[in-house]
Design an enzyme around this catalytic site. Structure first.
Site, short mmCIF file in Angstrom:
data_model
loop_
_atom_site.label_atom_id
_atom_site.label_comp_id
_atom_site.label_asym_id
_atom_site.label_seq_id
_atom_site.Cartn_x
_atom_site.Cartn_y
_atom_site.Cartn_z
N GLY A 139 0.81 -1.22 0.00
CA GLY A 139 0.00 0.00 0.00
C GLY A 139 0.84 1.26 0.00
O GLY A 139 0.46 2.27 -0.60
N ASP A 156 -7.60 -1.40 5.94
CA ASP A 156 -8.02 -2.62 6.66
C ASP A 156 -6.81 -3.53 6.75
O ASP A 156 -6.71 -4.58 6.12
CB ASP A 156 -9.15 -3.32 5.90
CG ASP A 156 -9.55 -4.62 6.59
OD1 ASP A 156 -10.10 -5.52 5.92
OD2 ASP A 156 -9.25 -4.76 7.80
N SER A 157 -5.83 -3.07 7.55
CA SER A 157 -4.58 -3.85 7.64
C SER A 157 -4.56 -4.65 8.93
O SER A 157 -5.42 -4.45 9.81
CB SER A 157 -3.40 -2.86 7.67
OG SER A 157 -3.37 -2.23 8.95
N PRO A 163 4.20 -6.81 7.80
CA PRO A 163 4.02 -6.00 6.59
C PRO A 163 3.15 -4.75 6.82
O PRO A 163 3.23 -3.79 6.06
CB PRO A 163 3.34 -6.96 5.61
CG PRO A 163 2.75 -8.05 6.44
CD PRO A 163 3.65 -8.17 7.65
N1 SAM Z 1 -9.46 -6.98 10.14
C1 SAM Z 1 -8.15 -7.42 10.28
C2 SAM Z 1 -7.54 -6.77 11.49
O1 SAM Z 1 -8.14 -5.85 11.99
O2 SAM Z 1 -6.53 -7.21 11.98
C3 SAM Z 1 -7.37 -7.16 9.03
C4 SAM Z 1 -7.74 -8.12 8.03
S1 SAM Z 1 -7.01 -8.03 6.46
C5 SAM Z 1 -6.93 -9.69 6.11
C6 SAM Z 1 -5.35 -7.53 6.68
C7 SAM Z 1 -4.60 -7.59 5.36
O3 SAM Z 1 -3.64 -6.53 5.25
C8 SAM Z 1 -3.78 -8.88 5.20
O4 SAM Z 1 -4.32 -9.64 4.14
C9 SAM Z 1 -2.35 -8.41 4.89
O5 SAM Z 1 -1.70 -9.20 3.94
C10 SAM Z 1 -2.63 -6.99 4.36
N2 SAM Z 1 -1.47 -6.10 4.45
C11 SAM Z 1 -0.58 -6.02 5.47
N3 SAM Z 1 0.35 -5.07 5.19
C12 SAM Z 1 0.04 -4.55 3.98
C13 SAM Z 1 0.63 -3.53 3.16
N4 SAM Z 1 1.74 -2.87 3.56
N5 SAM Z 1 0.03 -3.22 1.99
C14 SAM Z 1 -1.09 -3.89 1.58
N6 SAM Z 1 -1.69 -4.89 2.31
C15 SAM Z 1 -1.14 -5.20 3.50
#
Ligand code: SAM
Length: 288
Positions: A139, A156-157, A163
């Site tokens: 992102g 929504d990370s 990451p």
């Molecule tokens: N609702 C959840 C929480 O509150 O912990 C988050 C759910 S969602 C599945 C989180 C997503 O963010 C993951 O699939 C992860 O791979 C993604 N993610 C983590 N870091 C990221 C980044 N720097 N850029 C894009 N996506 C990222």
């Protein structure tokens, strides 16, 4: 038969335990360990690096609040950016609105792939919607090239480790500000449990407050996010979230015929009413 339990590893001295029927997925991706469990109480559960991300049973609470609160605060959101959200829950809720285009930027392709296969109750057909642009990228890279492009940006990370850590930095927040359209541009992000992740909310609030004229905290409670209240931040270039009227929200909610199980215009406004111990953590930052 021996019982199988999953214990979350987010907090050193507090553990969420879920009784497991079956482990459906146990994989290591380039970014994280991915488990999908079928549990007795919460149905299918997505776990990343030992931390619960979402469950079939309670996902609607988190996904509806993180989506509809910023979306209905904006008078006409047409272009939306979601960073993270590989389970498709936020995308599903955004697509309930008459948006022109949505970009979902997920760093880990495997999360989307496995969610499509095992978590269809959450993502439904969202990834196949013609308005959805699915981008596999970090992102922080994607947002740099998006000057003034988006009306609403939803982060929504996972928690600020691994990451996701970069998505909680001032540099990222400045790029997020620049990627929003002028006038109303709105940003929303999850900031964890104010009780068990005490630093996260004030840390984010303080940094956003230096960049956005309007910043506020809203709360909900998600059964599998341990710690009682779960917090989010709302930031905007031109919308004061504490100055939105119920009638305006009801009009938009009815106009888009939104079907929701948790979100409604009353809970939208109520979610900004903070208990004193949480208020104090952001207020000190407000005057800091
Ligand atoms: N609702 C959840 C929480 O509150 O912990 C988050 C759910 S969602 C599945 C989180 C997503 O963010 C993951 O699939 C992860 O791979 C993604 N993610 C983590 N870091 C990221 C980044 N720097 N850029 C894009 N996506 C990222």
């Amino acid at each position: 038969m021996k019982e199988t339990w999953f214990y979350e590893s987010l907090f050193p001295s507090v553990k969420l335990g879920l009784k497991v029927k079956e482990t459906l997925v146990s994989k290591k991706s380039a970014y994280q360990k991915i488990n999908i469990l079928d549990t007795y109480e919460f149905g299918k559960v997505l776990v990343l690096d030992g931390i619960v991300q979402t469950t079939e049973a309670d996902e609607f609470i988190y996904h509806e609040m993180l989506t509809h609160l910023p979306m209905l605060s904006h008078s006409h959101p047409k272009r939306v950016l979601i960073i993270g959200g590989g389970d498709g829950g936020v995308l599903r809720e955004v697509l309930k609105h008459p948006v022109k285009e949505v970009f979902l930027v997920e760093i880990d392709e495997k999360v989307i792939e496995l969610s499509k296969t095992y978590l269809s109750a959450i993502c439904r057909n969202s990834f196949a919607d013609r308005r959805a642009n699915i981008i596999i990228d970090d992102g922080v890279n994607f947002i740099k090239e998006c000057k003034g492009k988006f009306d609403v940006t939803i982060i929504d990370s996972s928690d600020p480790i691994g990451p996701s850590k970069v998505l909680f930095s001032s540099k990222f927040y400045r790029d997020a500000f620049n990627a929003l359209s002028n006038g109303e541009g709105i940003f929303a992000q999850q900031t964890g449990s104010p009780f068990l992740q005490r630093e996260e909310l004030p840390y984010v609030y303080k940094r956003l407050k230096k960049i956005f004229p309007f910043v506020a905290t809203f709360l909900t409670a998600v059964p599998t996010y341990v710690g009682g209240f779960f917090s989010f931040v709302f930031a905007s270039k031109g919308i004061d979230p504490l100055n939105i009227h119920l009638a305006q929200l009801e009009k938009r909610y009815r106009k888009f015929k939104l079907k929701t199980r948790y979100y409604n215009p009353e809970i939208h406004l109520a979610s900004f009413a903070l208990p004193t111990h949480i208020k104090e953590t952001v207020e000190t930052k407000r005057n800091g």
